[in-house]
Design a protein around this motif. Structure first.
Motif, PDB file in Angstrom:
ATOM      1  N   TRP A 156       0.809  -1.221   0.000  1.00 53.75           N
ATOM      2  CA  TRP A 156       0.000   0.000   0.000  1.00 53.75           C
ATOM      3  C   TRP A 156       0.840   1.269   0.000  1.00 53.75           C
ATOM      4  N   ARG A 157       2.127   1.179   0.379  1.00 52.39           N
ATOM      5  CA  ARG A 157       2.977   2.366   0.317  1.00 52.39           C
ATOM      6  C   ARG A 157       3.930   2.304  -0.873  1.00 52.39           C
ATOM      7  N   GLY A 158       3.956   1.173  -1.577  1.00 56.64           N
ATOM      8  CA  GLY A 158       4.850   1.050  -2.725  1.00 56.64           C
ATOM      9  C   GLY A 158       6.312   1.169  -2.342  1.00 56.64           C
ATOM     10  N   PHE A 159       6.663   0.640  -1.152  1.00 58.13           N
ATOM     11  CA  PHE A 159       8.037   0.766  -0.677  1.00 58.13           C
ATOM     12  C   PHE A 159       8.963  -0.226  -1.377  1.00 58.13           C
ATOM     13  N   ARG A 160      10.210   0.206  -1.570  1.00 61.28           N
ATOM     14  CA  ARG A 160      11.278  -0.702  -2.002  1.00 61.28           C
ATOM     15  C   ARG A 160      11.711  -1.545  -0.809  1.00 61.28           C
ATOM     16  N   SER A 161      12.424  -2.628  -1.099  1.00 61.76           N
ATOM     17  CA  SER A 161      12.855  -3.523  -0.023  1.00 61.76           C
ATOM     18  C   SER A 161      13.785  -2.814   0.958  1.00 61.76           C
ATOM     19  N   ASP A 162      14.699  -1.987   0.456  1.00 65.52           N
ATOM     20  CA  ASP A 162      15.626  -1.311   1.368  1.00 65.52           C
ATOM     21  C   ASP A 162      14.903  -0.286   2.238  1.00 65.52           C
ATOM     22  N   GLU A 163      13.824   0.291   1.722  1.00 64.35           N
ATOM     23  CA  GLU A 163      13.053   1.252   2.518  1.00 64.35           C
ATOM     24  C   GLU A 163      12.318   0.536   3.649  1.00 64.35           C
ATOM     25  N   LEU A 164      11.760  -0.623   3.363  1.00 68.76           N
ATOM     26  CA  LEU A 164      11.110  -1.412   4.404  1.00 68.76           C
ATOM     27  C   LEU A 164      12.105  -1.791   5.499  1.00 68.76           C
ATOM     28  N   CYS A 165      13.316  -2.143   5.093  1.00 68.75           N
ATOM     29  CA  CYS A 165      14.328  -2.589   6.054  1.00 68.75           C
ATOM     30  C   CYS A 165      14.873  -1.439   6.896  1.00 68.75           C
ATOM     31  N   ARG A 166      14.776  -0.218   6.406  1.00 77.39           N
ATOM     32  CA  ARG A 166      15.314   0.930   7.152  1.00 77.39           C
ATOM     33  C   ARG A 166      14.280   1.611   8.041  1.00 77.39           C
ATOM     34  N   LEU A 167      13.041   1.175   7.999  1.00 78.35           N
ATOM     35  CA  LEU A 167      12.021   1.786   8.848  1.00 78.35           C
ATOM     36  C   LEU A 167      12.379   1.607  10.324  1.00 78.35           C
ATOM     37  N   GLN A 168      12.236   2.690  11.089  1.00 78.44           N
ATOM     38  CA  GLN A 168      12.507   2.669  12.520  1.00 78.44           C
ATOM     39  C   GLN A 168      11.217   2.954  13.290  1.00 78.44           C
ATOM     40  N   VAL A 169      11.029   2.233  14.386  1.00 76.77           N
ATOM     41  CA  VAL A 169       9.802   2.366  15.167  1.00 76.77           C
ATOM     42  C   VAL A 169       9.582   3.805  15.615  1.00 76.77           C
ATOM     43  N   GLU A 170      10.657   4.478  16.014  1.00 82.38           N
ATOM     44  CA  GLU A 170      10.517   5.847  16.501  1.00 82.38           C
ATOM     45  C   GLU A 170      10.159   6.834  15.399  1.00 82.38           C
ATOM     46  N   HIS A 171      10.226   6.404  14.146  1.00 84.15           N
ATOM     47  CA  HIS A 171       9.868   7.262  13.019  1.00 84.15           C
ATOM     48  C   HIS A 171       8.499   6.929  12.439  1.00 84.15           C
ATOM     49  N   VAL A 172       7.746   6.106  13.157  1.00 85.53           N
ATOM     50  CA  VAL A 172       6.426   5.688  12.679  1.00 85.53           C
ATOM     51  C   VAL A 172       5.366   6.075  13.702  1.00 85.53           C
ATOM     52  N   GLN A 173       4.280   6.664  13.222  1.00 91.12           N
ATOM     53  CA  GLN A 173       3.132   6.985  14.068  1.00 91.12           C
ATOM     54  C   GLN A 173       1.905   6.330  13.441  1.00 91.12           C
ATOM     55  N   ALA A 174       1.334   5.375  14.151  1.00 90.09           N
ATOM     56  CA  ALA A 174       0.186   4.642  13.629  1.00 90.09           C
ATOM     57  C   ALA A 174      -1.006   4.815  14.561  1.00 90.09           C
ATOM     58  N   HIS A 175      -2.158   5.089  13.975  1.00 86.90           N
ATOM     59  CA  HIS A 175      -3.384   5.284  14.741  1.00 86.90           C
ATOM     60  C   HIS A 175      -4.463   4.377  14.158  1.00 86.90           C
ATOM     61  N   ALA A 176      -4.912   3.438  14.957  1.00 90.06           N
ATOM     62  CA  ALA A 176      -5.893   2.464  14.490  1.00 90.06           C
ATOM     63  C   ALA A 176      -7.139   3.163  13.964  1.00 90.06           C
ATOM     64  N   GLY A 177      -7.591   2.730  12.802  1.00 92.40           N
ATOM     65  CA  GLY A 177      -8.790   3.285  12.199  1.00 92.40           C
ATOM     66  C   GLY A 177      -8.596   4.627  11.539  1.00 92.40           C
ATOM     67  N   ARG A 178      -7.388   5.189  11.613  1.00 94.36           N
ATOM     68  CA  ARG A 178      -7.143   6.508  11.025  1.00 94.36           C
ATOM     69  C   ARG A 178      -6.063   6.463   9.951  1.00 94.36           C
ATOM     70  N   GLY A 179      -4.852   6.122  10.317  1.00 90.25           N
ATOM     71  CA  GLY A 179      -3.796   6.107   9.320  1.00 90.25           C
ATOM     72  C   GLY A 179      -2.432   5.943   9.949  1.00 90.25           C
ATOM     73  N   ILE A 180      -1.413   5.980   9.103  1.00 92.96           N
ATOM     74  CA  ILE A 180      -0.037   5.788   9.550  1.00 92.96           C
ATOM     75  C   ILE A 180       0.858   6.797   8.847  1.00 92.96           C
ATOM     76  N   THR A 181       1.815   7.329   9.589  1.00 92.75           N
ATOM     77  CA  THR A 181       2.810   8.263   9.057  1.00 92.75           C
ATOM     78  C   THR A 181       4.190   7.668   9.283  1.00 92.75           C
ATOM     79  N   LEU A 182       4.994   7.628   8.223  1.00 89.72           N
ATOM     80  CA  LEU A 182       6.322   7.021   8.300  1.00 89.72           C
ATOM     81  C   LEU A 182       7.359   8.000   7.769  1.00 89.72           C
ATOM     82  N   TYR A 183       8.452   8.122   8.482  1.00 88.65           N
ATOM     83  CA  TYR A 183       9.528   9.027   8.070  1.00 88.65           C
ATOM     84  C   TYR A 183      10.775   8.213   7.734  1.00 88.65           C
ATOM     85  N   LEU A 184      11.345   8.480   6.572  1.00 86.03           N
ATOM     86  CA  LEU A 184      12.603   7.861   6.164  1.00 86.03           C
ATOM     87  C   LEU A 184      13.655   8.959   6.003  1.00 86.03           C
TER      88      LEU A 184
END
Length: 312
Positions: free
Chosen positions: A147-175
């Motif tokens: 759903w985000r069209g991420f490359r494999s290296d982008e998925l592997c570099r995701l950090q928990v502290e750079h992700v904000q997820a809210h159930a039923g609303r959406g998710i924000t990810l910073y790379l």
């Protein structure tokens, strides 16, 4: 390593640096070329490997040689007319259709996610924590990658502290950096919560079950259910995806990590997204890059005409 060397190294992506190092080693050690190289030696190198190595591989070898000469303060032999003409001739005499990953269609995405949810349910009943964690991780990785069209290296570099997820609303990810972010300015991505195949809930379920509060989002899991401190390597995404698809009964040999990106692009195009919106969402800078990922049937327009009843 000096401070200057560290900054110079940081300016080039790890994958690119490894590829360039291997290309230089092939030219100098395997083939027996000398550095700095002459235009004639580079042309002979191309000729000897024409038809053996792909056009894209030869192009990468030229880029590596150009980068080495420029960084060492030597004239770039790859820009010489003889090299350009030889490369043009190789492309003419050895045309090759670029192989592309099979796009993951929505029905197969549904199928593999249903299977992973079945695996998670079975693992919980059997108190098999390693299997439970792997099912949750794989479900989150596949849905987020699609759903985000991420490359494999982008998925592997995701950090928990750079992700904000809210159930039923959406998710924000910073790379902080990615392939499309040439200036390393960092980029923020968002995705909405969905009624089904939801990447937001899948992410929340994974980090909650794994008790992740910082560090890499996606990690390897050993046989005892222990998580590695480091993130998955980009090369591990293809076998991970293929194994999940195979367990779900889907022939997976033509799928790669790009299948998630191509699958989303194909779905979005067929769902009526205009190309500009798709490029902005995924992060493509030019139309040529976008069209490489969009799976379009050339007969769609004809089908609409043929479906209409004849009119007198």
């Amino acid at each position: 390593m000096s401070d200057m060397d560290r900054y110079l190294q940081a300016a080039t992506r790890d994958n690119t640096r490894r590829s360039y190092r291997a290309a230089i080693e092939h030219f100098e050690v395997v083939w027996g070329g000398f550095l700095p190289a002459t235009a004639d030696s580079v042309a002979r190198y191309l000729v000897e490997h024409a038809g053996v190595l792909s056009i894209n591989t030869l192009k990468l070898r030229l880029s590596a040689l150009a980068q080495w000469h420029n960084s060492q303060g030597f004239a770039d032999p790859t820009k010489a007319p003889v090299v350009r003409k030889v490369f043009k001739g190789i492309r003419a005499l050895h045309p090759a259709q670029e192989k592309q990953a099979e796009p993951l269609q929505l029905q197969d995405l549904q199928r593999v996610i249903d299977w992973l949810e079945h695996e998670a349910q079975t693992a919980r009943q059997q108190q098999d924590r390693p299997a439970l964690l792997k099912a949750y991780r794989d479900r989150a990785l596949i849905l987020l990658g699609f759903w985000r069209g991420f490359r494999s290296d982008e998925l592997c570099r995701l950090q928990v502290e750079h992700v904000q997820a809210h159930a039923g609303r959406g998710i924000t990810l910073y790379l902080p950096r990615s392939k499309g972010d040439r200036e390393n300015l960092g980029q923020t991505y968002q995705a909405p919560a969905l009624l089904k195949l939801c990447p937001v809930q899948a992410y929340i379920d994974w980090v909650t079950e794994a008790a992740l509060v910082r560090g890499a989002v996606f990690r390897s899991i050993d046989r005892w259910g222990n998580l590695n401190e480091e993130g998955l390597h980009a090369n591990s995404i293809i076998p991970l995806l293929r194994q999940a698809l195979q367990r779900a009964g889907i022939a997976a040999e033509n799928y790669t990590s790009h299948s998630l990106r191509r699958g989303f692009a194909t779905w979005a195009h067929q769902s009526g997204w205009d190309l500009k919106s798709l490029m902005s969402y995924v992060g493509w800078k030019d139309m040529k890059s976008a069209m490489r990922y969009v799976e379009v049937s050339p007969f769609l327009g004809m089908a609409r005409i043929m479906d209409k009843p004849d009119q007198a």
